[in-house]
Design a protein around this motif. Structure first.
Motif, PDB file in Angstrom:
ATOM      1  N   LEU A   1     -18.182   5.727   0.069  1.00  0.00           N
ATOM      2  CA  LEU A   1     -17.786   4.560  -0.733  1.00  0.00           C
ATOM      3  C   LEU A   1     -16.402   4.763  -1.349  1.00  0.00           C
ATOM      4  CD1 LEU A   1     -18.611   1.831  -1.927  1.00  0.00           C
ATOM      5  CD2 LEU A   1     -19.700   3.037  -3.817  1.00  0.00           C
ATOM      6  N   ALA A   2     -16.173   6.014  -1.836  1.00  0.00           N
ATOM      7  CA  ALA A   2     -14.852   6.287  -2.425  1.00  0.00           C
ATOM      8  C   ALA A   2     -13.757   6.188  -1.376  1.00  0.00           C
ATOM      9  CB  ALA A   2     -14.867   7.673  -3.075  1.00  0.00           C
ATOM     10  N   LYS A   3     -14.022   6.744  -0.150  1.00  0.00           N
ATOM     11  CA  LYS A   3     -13.040   6.630   0.917  1.00  0.00           C
ATOM     12  C   LYS A   3     -12.780   5.171   1.295  1.00  0.00           C
ATOM     13  CE  LYS A   3     -13.991  11.132   3.018  1.00  0.00           C
ATOM     14  NZ  LYS A   3     -14.500  11.857   4.221  1.00  0.00           N
ATOM     15  N   ALA A   4     -13.852   4.368   1.349  1.00  0.00           N
ATOM     16  CA  ALA A   4     -13.682   2.958   1.698  1.00  0.00           C
ATOM     17  C   ALA A   4     -12.852   2.222   0.648  1.00  0.00           C
ATOM     18  CB  ALA A   4     -15.062   2.302   1.850  1.00  0.00           C
ATOM     19  N   LYS A   5     -13.142   2.533  -0.627  1.00  0.00           N
ATOM     20  CA  LYS A   5     -12.355   1.905  -1.685  1.00  0.00           C
ATOM     21  C   LYS A   5     -10.889   2.323  -1.629  1.00  0.00           C
ATOM     22  CE  LYS A   5     -16.147   1.302  -4.982  1.00  0.00           C
ATOM     23  NZ  LYS A   5     -16.678   1.657  -6.322  1.00  0.00           N
ATOM     24  N   ALA A   6     -10.664   3.645  -1.353  1.00  0.00           N
ATOM     25  CA  ALA A   6      -9.271   4.121  -1.257  1.00  0.00           C
ATOM     26  C   ALA A   6      -8.552   3.473  -0.074  1.00  0.00           C
ATOM     27  CB  ALA A   6      -9.270   5.641  -1.112  1.00  0.00           C
ATOM     28  N   LYS A   7      -9.278   3.371   1.059  1.00  0.00           N
ATOM     29  CA  LYS A   7      -8.660   2.749   2.226  1.00  0.00           C
ATOM     30  C   LYS A   7      -8.358   1.270   1.970  1.00  0.00           C
ATOM     31  CE  LYS A   7      -9.338   2.198   7.202  1.00  0.00           C
ATOM     32  NZ  LYS A   7     -10.242   2.458   8.355  1.00  0.00           N
ATOM     33  N   ALA A   8      -9.307   0.576   1.303  1.00  0.00           N
ATOM     34  CA  ALA A   8      -9.060  -0.838   0.988  1.00  0.00           C
ATOM     35  C   ALA A   8      -7.866  -0.995   0.053  1.00  0.00           C
ATOM     36  CB  ALA A   8     -10.316  -1.449   0.364  1.00  0.00           C
ATOM     37  N   GLU A   9      -7.759  -0.085  -0.926  1.00  0.00           N
ATOM     38  CA  GLU A   9      -6.626  -0.142  -1.852  1.00  0.00           C
ATOM     39  C   GLU A   9      -5.316   0.147  -1.123  1.00  0.00           C
ATOM     40  OE1 GLU A   9      -4.780  -0.821  -5.445  1.00  0.00           O
ATOM     41  OE2 GLU A   9      -6.861  -1.153  -4.846  1.00  0.00           O
ATOM     42  N   ALA A  10      -5.352   1.132  -0.180  1.00  0.00           N
ATOM     43  CA  ALA A  10      -4.142   1.428   0.590  1.00  0.00           C
ATOM     44  C   ALA A  10      -3.736   0.244   1.459  1.00  0.00           C
ATOM     45  CB  ALA A  10      -4.390   2.669   1.458  1.00  0.00           C
ATOM     46  N   ILE A  11      -4.740  -0.410   2.042  1.00  0.00           N
ATOM     47  CA  ILE A  11      -4.434  -1.585   2.880  1.00  0.00           C
ATOM     48  C   ILE A  11      -3.822  -2.695   2.046  1.00  0.00           C
ATOM     49  CG2 ILE A  11      -5.491  -3.404   4.278  1.00  0.00           C
ATOM     50  CD1 ILE A  11      -7.443  -1.297   5.323  1.00  0.00           C
ATOM     51  N   ARG A  12      -4.380  -2.892   0.830  1.00  0.00           N
ATOM     52  CA  ARG A  12      -3.818  -3.937  -0.036  1.00  0.00           C
ATOM     53  C   ARG A  12      -2.371  -3.601  -0.432  1.00  0.00           C
ATOM     54  NH1 ARG A  12      -9.164  -4.163  -2.127  1.00  0.00           N
ATOM     55  NH2 ARG A  12      -8.624  -2.593  -3.702  1.00  0.00           N
ATOM     56  N   ILE A  13      -2.117  -2.324  -0.740  1.00  0.00           N
ATOM     57  CA  ILE A  13      -0.752  -1.930  -1.112  1.00  0.00           C
ATOM     58  C   ILE A  13       0.199  -2.100   0.061  1.00  0.00           C
ATOM     59  CG2 ILE A  13       0.677   0.027  -1.823  1.00  0.00           C
ATOM     60  CD1 ILE A  13      -1.734   1.031  -3.424  1.00  0.00           C
ATOM     61  N   LEU A  14      -0.264  -1.699   1.285  1.00  0.00           N
ATOM     62  CA  LEU A  14       0.573  -1.854   2.475  1.00  0.00           C
ATOM     63  C   LEU A  14       0.848  -3.315   2.776  1.00  0.00           C
ATOM     64  CD1 LEU A  14       1.968  -0.509   4.890  1.00  0.00           C
ATOM     65  CD2 LEU A  14      -0.221  -0.559   6.090  1.00  0.00           C
ATOM     66  N   ALA A  15      -0.164  -4.148   2.597  1.00  0.00           N
ATOM     67  CA  ALA A  15       0.055  -5.590   2.832  1.00  0.00           C
ATOM     68  C   ALA A  15       1.056  -6.165   1.856  1.00  0.00           C
ATOM     69  CB  ALA A  15      -1.285  -6.324   2.732  1.00  0.00           C
ATOM     70  N   SER A  16       0.964  -5.726   0.622  1.00  0.00           N
ATOM     71  CA  SER A  16       1.942  -6.207  -0.381  1.00  0.00           C
ATOM     72  C   SER A  16       3.344  -5.730  -0.042  1.00  0.00           C
ATOM     73  CB  SER A  16       1.535  -5.707  -1.768  1.00  0.00           C
ATOM     74  OG  SER A  16       0.270  -6.214  -2.117  1.00  0.00           O
ATOM     75  N   ALA A  17       3.458  -4.468   0.420  1.00  0.00           N
ATOM     76  CA  ALA A  17       4.784  -3.946   0.772  1.00  0.00           C
ATOM     77  C   ALA A  17       5.375  -4.686   1.973  1.00  0.00           C
ATOM     78  CB  ALA A  17       4.693  -2.452   1.070  1.00  0.00           C
ATOM     79  N   LEU A  18       4.558  -4.986   2.970  1.00  0.00           N
ATOM     80  CA  LEU A  18       5.052  -5.706   4.144  1.00  0.00           C
ATOM     81  C   LEU A  18       5.450  -7.137   3.810  1.00  0.00           C
ATOM     82  CD1 LEU A  18       2.525  -4.459   6.857  1.00  0.00           C
ATOM     83  CD2 LEU A  18       4.918  -3.783   6.594  1.00  0.00           C
ATOM     84  N   ALA A  19       4.838  -7.702   2.800  1.00  0.00           N
ATOM     85  CA  ALA A  19       5.173  -9.079   2.419  1.00  0.00           C
ATOM     86  C   ALA A  19       6.491  -9.168   1.674  1.00  0.00           C
ATOM     87  CB  ALA A  19       4.048  -9.669   1.571  1.00  0.00           C
ATOM     88  N   GLN A  20       7.014  -8.051   1.195  1.00  0.00           N
ATOM     89  CA  GLN A  20       8.270  -8.054   0.463  1.00  0.00           C
ATOM     90  C   GLN A  20       9.465  -8.185   1.409  1.00  0.00           C
ATOM     91  OE1 GLN A  20       8.341  -4.598  -2.037  1.00  0.00           O
ATOM     92  NE2 GLN A  20       6.555  -5.279  -3.286  1.00  0.00           N
ATOM     93  N   HIS A  21      10.718  -8.268   0.829  1.00  0.00           N
ATOM     94  CA  HIS A  21      11.957  -8.405   1.618  1.00  0.00           C
ATOM     95  C   HIS A  21      12.221  -7.128   2.416  1.00  0.00           C
ATOM     96  CE1 HIS A  21      15.888  -9.882   2.761  1.00  0.00           C
ATOM     97  NE2 HIS A  21      16.480  -8.782   2.208  1.00  0.00           N
ATOM     98  N   ASN A  22      12.614  -7.264   3.675  1.00  0.00           N
ATOM     99  CA  ASN A  22      12.876  -6.139   4.588  1.00  0.00           C
ATOM    100  C   ASN A  22      11.611  -5.298   4.832  1.00  0.00           C
ATOM    101  OD1 ASN A  22      15.610  -6.831   4.864  1.00  0.00           O
ATOM    102  ND2 ASN A  22      16.179  -5.626   3.041  1.00  0.00           N
TER     103      ASN A  22
END
Length: 302
Positions: free
Chosen positions: A197-218
């Motif tokens: 569960l902790a790994k899944a939560k960490a992976k979900a949080e990493a995915i959310r952070i990566l999605a936010s970073a990709l949505a930014q400029h450049n």
């Protein structure tokens, strides 16, 4: 003149000389008589030498004086004959076990016959019983055998109780061990579930952070740079873990590989619906990002 006249009362009494004469003097106190040792045969044909003590009292002086010649001798002979008769009815083992009942039977038999003599037998006690030497040896052997038998039985019972206790101890130990193993497995499963569960939560949080970073400029440029770096690192580790190597058709063209990965990412991004809510956009972005990461992983493995 030789005829019975009267019984003198205690105290002062007047007698006429020549006419009155005291013929018998009887004591009204309790009399103790030793019965001589005699032989008797038991029911199982064992000869015993037995003697006793007789306690009696004169209840009627007239009968004791004129009913029998010698009352003490008569009672003694009656006790001996009665004792032989009663012993003939019992076996050797019962003679030793039933001495009280034997004494009571002798007293009853004596009182029935001595009632006409004015004598009452109060009690009879057997003093000694002597058995033949061979019979005594056999009795001792029997006693020793009984003792050995009891010792063997007690030892076997002790062995059985010990075995039962050992078995119960092993049973309890196995039960406790199984319960401990069960608790350990439960705890281990709970720990693994918490880790997953902790790994899944960490992976979900990493995915959310990566999605936010990709949505930014450049963000696309940064993703391209990351894919290129992973491509180069993957080529540096080729043929280290296994002799089997799968290579793309043009391994030196990094630009085409990065373009292909970014094309996959762009296709997934364009597939999203533009009019969805913010929560749905974040969820779909996370899913697209996860797919992109999987595609990038396949690229890296290639």
């Amino acid at each position: 003149m030789g005829r019975f006249h009267r019984i003198l009362e205690p105290g002062l009494n007047v007698l006429i000389p020549v006419l009155d004469r005291i013929r018998y003097v009887q004591s009204l106190k309790e009399i103790v008589i030793n019965v001589p040792e005699q032989s008797a045969v038991t029911l199982d044909n064992v000869t015993l030498q037995i003697d006793g003590v007789l306690y009696l009292r004169i209840m009627d002086p007239y009968k004791a004086s004129y009913g029998v010649e010698d009352p003490e001798y008569a009672v003694t002979q009656l006790a001996q004959t009665t004792m032989r008769s009663e012993l003939g009815k019992l076996s050797l083992d019962k003679v030793f076990r039933e001495r009280e009942s034997l004494n009571a039977n002798i007293v009853d038999a004596i009182n029935q016959a001595a009632d006409y003599w004015g004598i009452r037998c109060l009690r009879y006690e057997i003093k000694d019983i002597h058995v033949p030497p061979r019979v005594k040896e056999s009795m001792q052997m029997q006693v020793e055998a009984e003792r050995r038998k009891r010792a063997t039985v007690l030892e076997s019972e002790g062995t059985r109780e010990s075995a039962i206790n050992v078995a119960e101890g092993k049973k309890q130990a196995q039960i406790l061990a199984s319960e401990a193993e069960k608790a350990e497995q439960i705890n281990q499963a709970a720990g693994e579930a918490s880790a997953v569960l902790a790994k899944a939560k960490a992976k979900a949080e990493a995915i959310r952070i990566l999605a936010s970073a990709l949505a930014q400029h450049n963000g696309d440029a940064a993703a391209s740079l990351t894919v290129a770096e992973q491509y180069v690192n993957a080529f540096s580790k080729l043929a280290k873990d296994s002799n089997t190597v799968l290579l793309p058709s043009n391994p030196s063209d990094v630009t085409s590989m990065v373009a292909q990965a970014m094309g996959v990412y762009g296709a997934l991004t364009k597939a999203a619906v533009p009019g969805a809510q913010n929560s749905n956009e974040n969820s779909r972005g996370a899913q697209g990002t996860d797919a992109s990461l999987e595609e990038l992983g396949r690229v890296k493995l290639s």
